[in-house]
Each structure stands twice: as structure tokens, then as C-alpha cells.
Motif scaffolding. Structure first.
Motif, PDB file in Angstrom:
ATOM      1  N   ASN A 221       5.245  -4.049   5.155  1.00 38.95           N
ATOM      2  CA  ASN A 221       4.297  -5.129   5.212  1.00 38.95           C
ATOM      3  C   ASN A 221       4.082  -5.979   6.295  1.00 38.95           C
ATOM      4  O   ASN A 221       2.952  -6.523   6.565  1.00 38.95           O
ATOM      5  CB  ASN A 221       4.606  -5.771   3.701  1.00 38.95           C
ATOM      6  CG  ASN A 221       4.510  -4.860   2.615  1.00 38.95           C
ATOM      7  OD1 ASN A 221       4.114  -4.012   2.632  1.00 38.95           O
ATOM      8  ND2 ASN A 221       5.353  -5.582   1.456  1.00 38.95           N
TER       9      ASN A 221
ATOM     10  N   GLN B  50       2.011  -5.490   9.342  1.00 35.58           N
ATOM     11  CA  GLN B  50       0.617  -5.267   9.275  1.00 35.58           C
ATOM     12  C   GLN B  50      -0.166  -6.178  10.324  1.00 35.58           C
ATOM     13  O   GLN B  50       0.308  -7.215  11.017  1.00 35.58           O
ATOM     14  CB  GLN B  50       0.108  -5.530   7.926  1.00 35.58           C
ATOM     15  CG  GLN B  50       0.498  -4.451   6.848  1.00 35.58           C
ATOM     16  CD  GLN B  50      -0.582  -4.581   5.689  1.00 35.58           C
ATOM     17  OE1 GLN B  50      -1.709  -5.039   5.791  1.00 35.58           O
ATOM     18  NE2 GLN B  50      -0.126  -4.002   4.440  1.00 35.58           N
TER      19      GLN B  50
ATOM     20  N   ILE C 233       0.111   3.133   4.943  1.00 38.02           N
ATOM     21  CA  ILE C 233       0.337   1.642   4.860  1.00 38.02           C
ATOM     22  C   ILE C 233       0.934   1.436   3.392  1.00 38.02           C
ATOM     23  O   ILE C 233       0.550   2.035   2.359  1.00 38.02           O
ATOM     24  CB  ILE C 233      -1.082   0.846   4.803  1.00 38.02           C
ATOM     25  CG1 ILE C 233      -1.728   1.138   5.996  1.00 38.02           C
ATOM     26  CG2 ILE C 233      -0.713  -0.434   4.492  1.00 38.02           C
ATOM     27  CD1 ILE C 233      -3.330   0.466   6.027  1.00 38.02           C
TER      28      ILE C 233
ATOM     29  N   PRO D 156      -0.813  -2.679  -0.063  1.00 39.79           N
ATOM     30  CA  PRO D 156      -1.933  -3.271   0.608  1.00 39.79           C
ATOM     31  C   PRO D 156      -1.742  -4.854   0.864  1.00 39.79           C
ATOM     32  O   PRO D 156      -2.456  -5.232   2.104  1.00 39.79           O
ATOM     33  CB  PRO D 156      -3.052  -3.406  -0.491  1.00 39.79           C
ATOM     34  CG  PRO D 156      -2.293  -3.021  -1.771  1.00 39.79           C
ATOM     35  CD  PRO D 156      -1.040  -2.447  -1.354  1.00 39.79           C
TER      36      PRO D 156
ATOM     37  N   TYR E 239      -4.917  -5.195   5.930  1.00 39.81           N
ATOM     38  CA  TYR E 239      -4.980  -3.976   5.974  1.00 39.81           C
ATOM     39  C   TYR E 239      -6.160  -3.198   6.729  1.00 39.81           C
ATOM     40  O   TYR E 239      -5.806  -2.028   6.815  1.00 39.81           O
ATOM     41  CB  TYR E 239      -4.488  -3.480   4.269  1.00 39.81           C
ATOM     42  CG  TYR E 239      -5.671  -3.921   3.319  1.00 39.81           C
ATOM     43  CD1 TYR E 239      -6.659  -2.999   3.290  1.00 39.81           C
ATOM     44  CD2 TYR E 239      -5.517  -4.745   2.297  1.00 39.81           C
ATOM     45  CE1 TYR E 239      -7.750  -3.178   2.161  1.00 39.81           C
ATOM     46  CE2 TYR E 239      -6.422  -4.947   1.488  1.00 39.81           C
ATOM     47  CZ  TYR E 239      -7.592  -4.288   1.369  1.00 39.81           C
ATOM     48  OH  TYR E 239      -8.690  -4.305   0.527  1.00 39.81           O
TER      49      TYR E 239
ATOM     50  N   THR F  80      -5.041  -3.189   9.976  1.00 40.78           N
ATOM     51  CA  THR F  80      -3.814  -2.325  10.222  1.00 40.78           C
ATOM     52  C   THR F  80      -4.259  -0.744  10.030  1.00 40.78           C
ATOM     53  O   THR F  80      -3.837  -0.147  10.924  1.00 40.78           O
ATOM     54  CB  THR F  80      -3.044  -2.664   8.979  1.00 40.78           C
ATOM     55  OG1 THR F  80      -2.399  -3.755   8.986  1.00 40.78           O
ATOM     56  CG2 THR F  80      -1.796  -1.522   8.807  1.00 40.78           C
ATOM     57  N   TYR F  81      -5.291  -0.525   9.130  1.00 38.16           N
ATOM     58  CA  TYR F  81      -5.868   0.707   9.071  1.00 38.16           C
ATOM     59  C   TYR F  81      -6.709   1.184  10.217  1.00 38.16           C
ATOM     60  O   TYR F  81      -6.508   2.239  10.905  1.00 38.16           O
ATOM     61  CB  TYR F  81      -6.763   1.191   7.791  1.00 38.16           C
ATOM     62  CG  TYR F  81      -7.022   2.436   7.465  1.00 38.16           C
ATOM     63  CD1 TYR F  81      -5.865   3.003   6.820  1.00 38.16           C
ATOM     64  CD2 TYR F  81      -8.062   3.246   7.658  1.00 38.16           C
ATOM     65  CE1 TYR F  81      -6.167   4.589   6.458  1.00 38.16           C
ATOM     66  CE2 TYR F  81      -8.265   4.498   7.408  1.00 38.16           C
ATOM     67  CZ  TYR F  81      -7.290   5.085   6.796  1.00 38.16           C
ATOM     68  OH  TYR F  81      -7.335   6.649   6.431  1.00 38.16           O
TER      69      TYR F  81
ATOM     70  N   VAL G 136      -2.734   5.830   2.610  1.00 39.64           N
ATOM     71  CA  VAL G 136      -2.306   4.482   2.134  1.00 39.64           C
ATOM     72  C   VAL G 136      -1.521   4.642   0.888  1.00 39.64           C
ATOM     73  O   VAL G 136      -1.336   5.754   0.372  1.00 39.64           O
ATOM     74  CB  VAL G 136      -3.522   3.627   1.649  1.00 39.64           C
ATOM     75  CG1 VAL G 136      -4.368   3.362   2.449  1.00 39.64           C
ATOM     76  CG2 VAL G 136      -4.299   4.307   0.329  1.00 39.64           C
TER      77      VAL G 136
END
Length: 282
Positions: free
Chosen positions: A80, A83, A109, A112, A119, A122-123, A140
């Protein structure tokens, strides 16, 4: 002879052994013999995470196994606190270094963390990692339907996997339906309910007796027949071997319905993804 584990196919064509070996809460030194035992028992899918603190040990076990890299499926996860676009790329490099690998098969990930609002960025870093061939698939973990829908609106690569808490007491039927609608494989962690008692349930114990199997084997077989990707965890050699020995029997429709009847409104064991914060434990 090691069991032959079925393969599932992701939405990008990558295949994965349907039953893998999870290493949450296993120390970096303890994880080496545990993974070695799992590989000897026939597991070829290992699931770790940066926050577990055992990526290096997993890497050592893989290196010492002598098994060809292409015959192994390795998953790790972004924690986390890392991120964000640039921090994700740095964290991924660090995970690869600890694992001693040039690529992973699946990068997730971990949560979330909606309060952080990071997120999607991040993605997008995950998409770059995927495009560069450093992860064969991306996905995820702990994403609820509303997290998934928002992510899909903002990004271009549909996650291959959504790894979530899932067991007979907490079956997440609505979430599994959303995953399936988008071609996302649902992966079950805490598949035996992390000690909450699913293997002590009278219905499960009766099914185990009827099939000449253990309660844990019945529950893992239920996951397999549902089509879940499943990652039981143990450090006990006998249980590690037992957990993969679920491919020589089949639950009937009536058996499956009995297990389906165990779902509970209060069945969740772990954290709620909507309130999980940046610094909370895994």
C-alpha cells in the motif's frame, strides 16, 4: 508421484496452475524449507508479497530447487505505501531484486486503499511493467466491484486476476460474477477461512468422511470445482502435501450445494477493502 494440477487460462492467454502455495506470515528463513517442500510435493505456483518480508527466501528456494524458471509461476504484490506511478516502478524493481528474478508471472496491487486515491496511477505503472515484459500478467487483490469498475474505466489492460478472501463462510458470489463478466480470474486467499472454523463445520466433516478425505481437502476441492484459483498456506510438510492432493476425487452437485449453504453475512475474517489504510497489516 506428484499430483497433476489443472491449469487456468488468463484473459491474455497466460496459463497458471489452479492450486498454488501461499506464504503469508511465513518468515524469510522459514519460507525456504516450506517452499522446498511445496515444490517437492508438486506445487509450481508460489504466491508471495513485498509486505510478507519473505521474497528473498522465496527466491532462494526457487534458485536451489533446480526447477526451470519457465516451469514455475511466481506471484508477488505491491504494498500500500508504495502506491503511485513512480514509487510502484521502484517497488517492483526492489521485489525483483529480492526474488532474484528477471520477471514475475503475476504482479498484483495488494489493496485498493481507496482513501489514498492512487490505485489508478499505480495500475498505469503496472501496465508499463506488463508492456515491458517484466510481468507476464498483472492484476489486483482485494478489489470490490466498485473499485474494479473505476479501474476499468480509467485503464486499458483488464486485470488477469482479482485475489480476494474467499471460503465457504464468505463466498463473494456477487464479486465472482463481476470478475467473470470481465474475464477476470477470481483467486481465493484464506481458502480455509484462516482458522475461523470452516474445516470444523459438521457438513464439511461429513463430506470428508464420505469421500475418505480431510475437511481441508474437501474445501479445496470445492474451490477447484468453482473455478477459483486457490492458494492454501501451511508450513507443516504433511499439510503442504495434503493440500495439493485434491485431484483424485470429485464433489457431486449435492455436495457443492451443501458447501454453498455455509455462506454467512458475517463470514469475513480479514480487513474490509473499503477501510483498509496505507499502513495496516496485510
Amino acid at each position: 508421484m506428484a499430483p497433476s494440477v489443472p491449469q487456468l487460462t488468463f484473459n491474455n492467454g497466460v496459463t497458471v496452475p489452479q492450486l498454488g502455495f501461499g506464504v503469508w506470515q511465513v518468515g524469510d528463513d522459514e519460507v525456504v524449507p516450506a517452499v522446498e517442500t511445496a515444490l517437492e510435493a508438486g506445487y509450481r505456483h508460489i504466491d508471495t508479497a513485498a509486505i510478507y518480508g519473505n521474497e528473498a527466501g522465496v527466491g532462494r528456494a526457487i534458485a536451489q530447487s533446480g526447477i526451470a524458471r519457465d516451469d514455475l509461476f511466481v506471484t508477488t504484490k505491491l504494498w500500500n505505501a508504495e502506491q503511485g506511478y513512480d514509487s510502484t516502478l521502484r517497488a517492483f524493481d526492489a521485489s525483483l531484486e529480492r526474488l532474484g528474478l528477471e520477471r514475475v508471472d503475476l504482479y498484483l496491487i495488494h489493496w485498493p486503499v481507496p482513501a489514498a486515491g492512487a490505485y489508478v496511477d499505480t495500475y498505469k505503472a503496472f501496465e508499463k511493467i506488463y508492456a515491458d515484459g517484466r510481468a507476464r500478467a498483472i492484476g489486483v487483490s482485494n478489489f470490490q466491484p466498485h473499485h474494479l469498475r473505476h479501474l476499468l474505466e480509467q485503464t486499458s489492460v483488464v486485470p488477469a486476476v482479482n485475489q480476494v478472501e474467499l471460503h465457504p463462510f464468505f463466498q463473494q458470489a456477487d464479486l465472482r460474477a463481476v470478475d467473470a463478466q470481465h474475464g477476470i480470474v477470481t483467486e481465493a486467499y484464506s481458502p480455509l477461512s484462516s482458522g475461523k472454523g470452516v474445516i470444523d463445520d459438521p457438513a464439511v466433516r461429513a463430506l470428508a468422511q464420505a469421500h475418505g478425505k480431510t475437511p481441508a481437502q474437501v474445501v479445496l476441492r470445492w474451490h477447484v470445482q468453482l473455478g477459483n484459483l486457490v492458494i492454501p498456506k501451511s508450513v507443516t510438510p504433511e499439510r503442504i502435501r495434503e493440500n495439493i492432493d485434491v485431484f483424485d476425487f470429485e464433489l457431486s452437485d449435492a455436495d457443492m450445494a451443501q458447501v454453498a449453504g455455509l455462506d454467512r453475512a458475517d463470514g469475513r475474517v480479514g480487513a474490509d477493502p473499503d477501510v483498509m489504510n496505507v499502513g495496516a497489516p496485510a
